[in-house]
Design an enzyme around this catalytic site. Structure first.
Site, short mmCIF file in Angstrom:
data_model
loop_
_atom_site.label_atom_id
_atom_site.label_comp_id
_atom_site.label_asym_id
_atom_site.label_seq_id
_atom_site.Cartn_x
_atom_site.Cartn_y
_atom_site.Cartn_z
N THR A 2 0.84 -1.19 0.00
CA THR A 2 0.00 0.00 0.00
C THR A 2 0.87 1.24 0.00
OG1 THR A 2 -1.95 0.95 1.04
CG2 THR A 2 -0.16 0.32 2.50
N LYS A 35 -7.59 1.92 5.01
CA LYS A 35 -6.37 1.82 5.80
C LYS A 35 -6.12 3.07 6.62
CE LYS A 35 -4.67 -1.03 2.12
NZ LYS A 35 -3.77 -1.10 0.99
N GLY A 47 -2.95 5.74 9.90
CA GLY A 47 -2.90 5.04 8.62
C GLY A 47 -1.86 3.95 8.76
N SER A 126 4.73 0.35 0.15
CA SER A 126 5.55 0.05 -1.02
C SER A 126 5.78 1.27 -1.90
CB SER A 126 4.92 -1.08 -1.84
OG SER A 126 3.61 -0.72 -2.23
N ASP A 162 4.10 2.66 -8.60
CA ASP A 162 4.18 1.44 -7.79
C ASP A 162 3.01 0.51 -8.11
OD1 ASP A 162 4.94 -0.33 -5.66
OD2 ASP A 162 3.41 0.61 -4.40
N THR A 165 0.17 -0.14 -5.45
CA THR A 165 -0.64 0.99 -5.00
C THR A 165 -1.68 1.28 -6.07
OG1 THR A 165 1.25 1.94 -3.82
CG2 THR A 165 -0.57 3.43 -4.32
#
Length: 174
Positions: A2, A35, A47, A126, A162, A165
């Site tokens: 994430t 999240k 978060g 990430s 990424d 994500t």
């Protein structure tokens, strides 16, 4: 995997995070996970990145410490990090947490670290490095963006780089 990014800018602190939950390296299990959460009487926003069950355990632990220390986020975070580092069971948790209230913006890691960012920007997950770089650039050169807009745009930029994500982004702000 994430990306979560938090920004303190113009007397506001905001957080943005994507919703992707990945199983292994090849399967997107969910695209709309939340999240980002409010805890301790809606006075603290967190978060998290990492294992969902681990993050929920950390949320519960932080809430307990906030209750113990009457909402003092800095003290609760330090006590939580010390417990996390010392307890062999907790040490196996694979997650990181960003927590903030109207006074503090903190990164809490599983290594027992509680860090306050130098430039009022912190990001995890990430795509965290991509989001952090983008958010720092925007805070240095912003022309009228809010903290929430900067955090959201930073995660959106990370989602274009990424693969772990996505662009289903939620935000919150104090």
């Amino acid at each position: 995997m994430t990306t979560i990014c938090s920004v303190r800018y113009n007397n506001k602190t905001a957080i943005a995070g994507d919703g992707q939950v990945t199983l292994g390296e090849k399967v997107i299990a969910k695209a709309t996970a939340k999240k980002i959460r409010r805890i301790y009487h809606d006075q603290v926003v967190i978060g998290f990145a990492g294992g969902v069950a681990d993050a929920v355990s950390l949320q519960d632990m932080l809430e307990g410490k906030l209750e113990t220390y009457s909402g003092d986020l800095r003290r609760a975070a330090v006590e939580m990090a010390q417990s996390w580092r010392k307890d062999p069971t907790l040490a196996k948790l694979q997650a990181m947490v960003i927590a903030f209230n109207d006074k503090d913006l903190l990164l809490i890691s599983g290594n027992g670290e509680v860090l306050e960012p130098d430039e009022d920007v912190v990001a995890i997950g990430s795509g965290g490095n991509f989001a952090q770089a983008a958010a720092i650039a925007m805070t240095r050169h912003s022309n009228g963006m809010s903290a929430s807009e900067i955090a959201k745009e930073a995660v959106k930029i990370a989602s274009g780089i990424d693969v772990f994500t996505d662009d289903h982004i939620t935000t919150d702000e104090i």
